[in-house]
Design a protein around this motif. Structure first.
Motif, mmCIF file in Angstrom:
data_model
loop_
_atom_site.group_PDB
_atom_site.id
_atom_site.type_symbol
_atom_site.label_atom_id
_atom_site.label_comp_id
_atom_site.label_asym_id
_atom_site.label_seq_id
_atom_site.Cartn_x
_atom_site.Cartn_y
_atom_site.Cartn_z
ATOM 1 N N THR A 264 60.237 75.555 31.696
ATOM 2 C CA THR A 264 61.650 75.264 31.911
ATOM 3 C C THR A 264 62.254 76.192 32.957
ATOM 4 O OG1 THR A 264 61.882 74.437 29.647
ATOM 5 C CG2 THR A 264 63.901 75.101 30.779
ATOM 6 N N VAL A 265 61.937 77.476 32.890
ATOM 7 C CA VAL A 265 62.479 78.426 33.864
ATOM 8 C C VAL A 265 61.972 78.093 35.267
ATOM 9 C CG1 VAL A 265 62.526 80.868 34.569
ATOM 10 C CG2 VAL A 265 62.839 80.246 32.160
ATOM 11 N N ARG A 266 60.719 77.680 35.383
ATOM 12 C CA ARG A 266 60.214 77.239 36.691
ATOM 13 C C ARG A 266 61.020 76.040 37.201
ATOM 14 N NH1 ARG A 266 55.290 78.752 34.119
ATOM 15 N NH2 ARG A 266 54.211 80.408 35.279
ATOM 16 N N SER A 267 61.391 75.146 36.291
ATOM 17 C CA SER A 267 62.196 73.994 36.691
ATOM 18 C C SER A 267 63.582 74.439 37.163
ATOM 19 C CB SER A 267 62.321 73.006 35.530
ATOM 20 O OG SER A 267 61.064 72.448 35.209
ATOM 21 N N TYR A 268 64.186 75.399 36.475
ATOM 22 C CA TYR A 268 65.467 75.954 36.934
ATOM 23 C C TYR A 268 65.311 76.576 38.326
ATOM 24 C CZ TYR A 268 68.394 75.590 32.711
ATOM 25 O OH TYR A 268 69.169 75.133 31.678
ATOM 26 N N LEU A 269 64.250 77.340 38.532
ATOM 27 C CA LEU A 269 64.035 77.984 39.829
ATOM 28 C C LEU A 269 63.864 76.935 40.928
ATOM 29 C CD1 LEU A 269 61.657 80.852 38.669
ATOM 30 C CD2 LEU A 269 63.964 81.155 39.606
ATOM 31 N N SER A 270 63.136 75.863 40.649
ATOM 32 C CA SER A 270 62.980 74.779 41.628
ATOM 33 C C SER A 270 64.342 74.181 41.981
ATOM 34 C CB SER A 270 62.072 73.687 41.075
ATOM 35 O OG SER A 270 60.760 74.153 40.895
ATOM 36 N N TRP A 271 65.134 73.907 40.958
ATOM 37 C CA TRP A 271 66.464 73.325 41.173
ATOM 38 C C TRP A 271 67.354 74.268 41.982
ATOM 39 C CZ3 TRP A 271 71.015 74.473 37.802
ATOM 40 C CH2 TRP A 271 72.129 73.675 38.115
ATOM 41 N N LEU A 272 67.349 75.548 41.633
ATOM 42 C CA LEU A 272 68.173 76.520 42.351
ATOM 43 C C LEU A 272 67.706 76.689 43.801
ATOM 44 C CD1 LEU A 272 68.553 79.137 39.480
ATOM 45 C CD2 LEU A 272 70.372 77.696 40.430
ATOM 46 N N LYS A 273 66.406 76.602 44.006
ATOM 47 C CA LYS A 273 65.890 76.668 45.385
ATOM 48 C C LYS A 273 66.284 75.416 46.164
ATOM 49 C CE LYS A 273 61.753 77.424 48.182
ATOM 50 N NZ LYS A 273 62.054 76.307 49.111
ATOM 51 N N ASP A 274 66.117 74.244 45.556
ATOM 52 C CA ASP A 274 66.430 72.995 46.244
ATOM 53 C C ASP A 274 67.921 72.851 46.540
ATOM 54 O OD1 ASP A 274 63.773 72.324 46.199
ATOM 55 O OD2 ASP A 274 63.938 70.856 44.570
ATOM 56 N N THR A 275 68.755 73.533 45.766
ATOM 57 C CA THR A 275 70.204 73.472 45.995
ATOM 58 C C THR A 275 70.706 74.670 46.793
ATOM 59 O OG1 THR A 275 70.558 74.444 43.784
ATOM 60 C CG2 THR A 275 70.691 72.043 43.973
ATOM 61 N N GLY A 276 69.789 75.438 47.366
ATOM 62 C CA GLY A 276 70.148 76.494 48.301
ATOM 63 C C GLY A 276 70.711 77.759 47.700
ATOM 64 N N ARG A 277 70.422 78.011 46.425
ATOM 65 C CA ARG A 277 70.957 79.212 45.787
ATOM 66 C C ARG A 277 69.919 80.304 45.570
ATOM 67 N NH1 ARG A 277 74.001 76.422 40.870
ATOM 68 N NH2 ARG A 277 72.506 74.744 41.335
ATOM 69 N N ILE A 278 68.649 79.941 45.730
ATOM 70 C CA ILE A 278 67.559 80.912 45.592
ATOM 71 C C ILE A 278 66.559 80.665 46.725
ATOM 72 C CG2 ILE A 278 65.431 81.218 44.235
ATOM 73 C CD1 ILE A 278 67.006 81.644 41.798
ATOM 74 N N ALA A 279 65.987 81.743 47.233
ATOM 75 C CA ALA A 279 64.924 81.648 48.238
ATOM 76 C C ALA A 279 63.659 82.278 47.681
ATOM 77 C CB ALA A 279 65.355 82.360 49.521
ATOM 78 N N VAL A 280 62.535 81.974 48.309
ATOM 79 C CA VAL A 280 61.289 82.624 47.928
ATOM 80 C C VAL A 280 60.831 83.531 49.064
ATOM 81 C CG1 VAL A 280 60.553 80.785 46.384
ATOM 82 C CG2 VAL A 280 59.877 80.696 48.773
ATOM 83 N N ILE A 281 60.220 84.633 48.657
ATOM 84 C CA ILE A 281 59.679 85.609 49.597
ATOM 85 C C ILE A 281 58.225 85.845 49.221
ATOM 86 C CG2 ILE A 281 59.843 87.974 50.482
ATOM 87 C CD1 ILE A 281 62.808 87.933 49.513
ATOM 88 N N PHE A 282 57.322 85.747 50.177
ATOM 89 C CA PHE A 282 55.911 86.058 49.937
ATOM 90 C C PHE A 282 55.642 87.441 50.494
ATOM 91 C CE2 PHE A 282 56.120 81.440 49.894
ATOM 92 C CZ PHE A 282 55.400 81.144 48.748
ATOM 93 N N GLU A 283 55.271 88.343 49.591
ATOM 94 C CA GLU A 283 55.137 89.754 49.988
ATOM 95 C C GLU A 283 54.054 90.423 49.162
ATOM 96 O OE1 GLU A 283 58.201 93.041 48.938
ATOM 97 O OE2 GLU A 283 58.818 92.253 50.893
ATOM 98 N N ASN A 284 53.114 91.089 49.819
ATOM 99 C CA ASN A 284 52.048 91.825 49.137
ATOM 100 C C ASN A 284 51.304 90.956 48.116
ATOM 101 O OD1 ASN A 284 52.649 94.239 50.525
ATOM 102 N ND2 ASN A 284 54.276 94.727 49.043
#
Length: 293
Positions: A264-284
């Motif tokens: 469920t939390v992954r689904s929230y993160l997907s929704w927040l990313k798709d609606t421009g409120r969260i970004a992903v960073i690939f680091e280390n």
């Protein structure tokens, strides 16, 4: 538990962990809306049917979660009834290993291959409007699961499956399972406008006015989203974010809760990313989630 309740001229529900609908088609024939969580539930349903002289002709599954299809195999074996489910739900009903596999994201360990997450296989066919009883219609309710549906009976009773939870359930478990947050919110907004003689949610009390409970569920979704955004103010890996949510909401971690809440939390993160409120960073060698200011 497992008491029979009449809510319309020909519509009933059996009170269980998830409500089971019964619709009388004539003096002797009935169909079910869902079948309960396991073989024992199926057996209790059969006893109720026999006590009333009713013959089971079909089961219409709202969706394929184990607590809604767990009685399928027993009842189908005992009565020869047909089973129908919509879209992807039909595939999961025919191949219930898909549920714990989907939740875990790989082949599930034995800890997850049990009746609470994996029903016994039953033989389901694709649901179509032309195979429903006269006067009965399906209502698309996506969001909680892939292709979940509800049903409106000829006597204007609406069975709402898992599209919303009681206030008490939300307070106890905090993060209810959602597959697609955007679709879930759209479903709730639609349900809020529905009118019916009675509404039967699977995990809340029957009522003739559903809008107030719908709004409580909508508000809960937005509250959880705000909490996730707060946690992600500084870039954070998924496991740390999940840990903080469990701690902040006072939840107990075990394998079932890890996959249910984690998915469920992954689904929230997907929704927040798709609606421009969260970004992903690939680091280390890590994927970090970061709220956008």
């Amino acid at each position: 538990m497992y008491e029979l309740n009449q809510v319309g001229t020909n519509s009933y529900y059996i009170q269980g962990p998830a409500k089971i609908g019964i619709v009388k088609l004539n003096d002797t024939d009935v169909c079910l809306i869902d079948s309960g969580n396991d073989k024992d539930a199926g057996r209790k349903v059969r006893q109720i049917l026999d006590a009333n002289g009713w013959k089971l002709t079909a089961i219409y599954n709202t969706h394929s979660n184990a607590d809604h299809i767990g009685g399928n195999k027993y009842l189908q074996t005992q009565t020869g009834c047909k089973i129908y489910a919509s879209g992807i739900e039909c595939d999961f009903t025919n191949h219930p290993l898909l549920e714990p596999s989907f939740l875990y994201g790989g082949f599930p360990p034995k800890d997850l291959r049990h009746k609470f997450l994996m029903a016994q296989e039953s033989s389901a066919e694709s649901l179509a409007e032309d195979i429903l009883p006269v006067g009965m219609s399906s209502i698309p309710l996506p969001g909680h699961f892939f292709d979940m549906v509800g049903f409106r009976t000829a006597d204007d009773v609406v069975f709402l499956a898992d599209c919303l939870s009681s206030k008490e359930t939300l307070e106890k478990y905090q993060i209810g399972f959602i597959y697609d947050v955007a679709a879930y919110l759209d479903t709730l907004e639609m349900v809020k406008t529905l009118k019916a003689a009675a509404f039967i949610p699977a995990h809340a009390e029957a009522t003739d006015s559903i809008a107030p409970l719908v709004q409580i569920n909508i508000d809960k979704v937005h509250g959880i989203a705000d909490k996730i955004l707060e946690i992600c103010k500084k870039p954070i890996i998924f496991e740390k974010a999940l840990q903080q949510l469990f701690n902040d909401y006072g939840l107990t971690m075990n394998f079932e809760q890890y996959v249910l809440v984690g998915s469920t939390v992954r689904s929230y993160l997907s929704w927040l990313k798709d609606t421009g409120r969260i970004a992903v960073i690939f680091e280390n060698g890590q994927l970090l989630w970061a709220a956008i200011e």
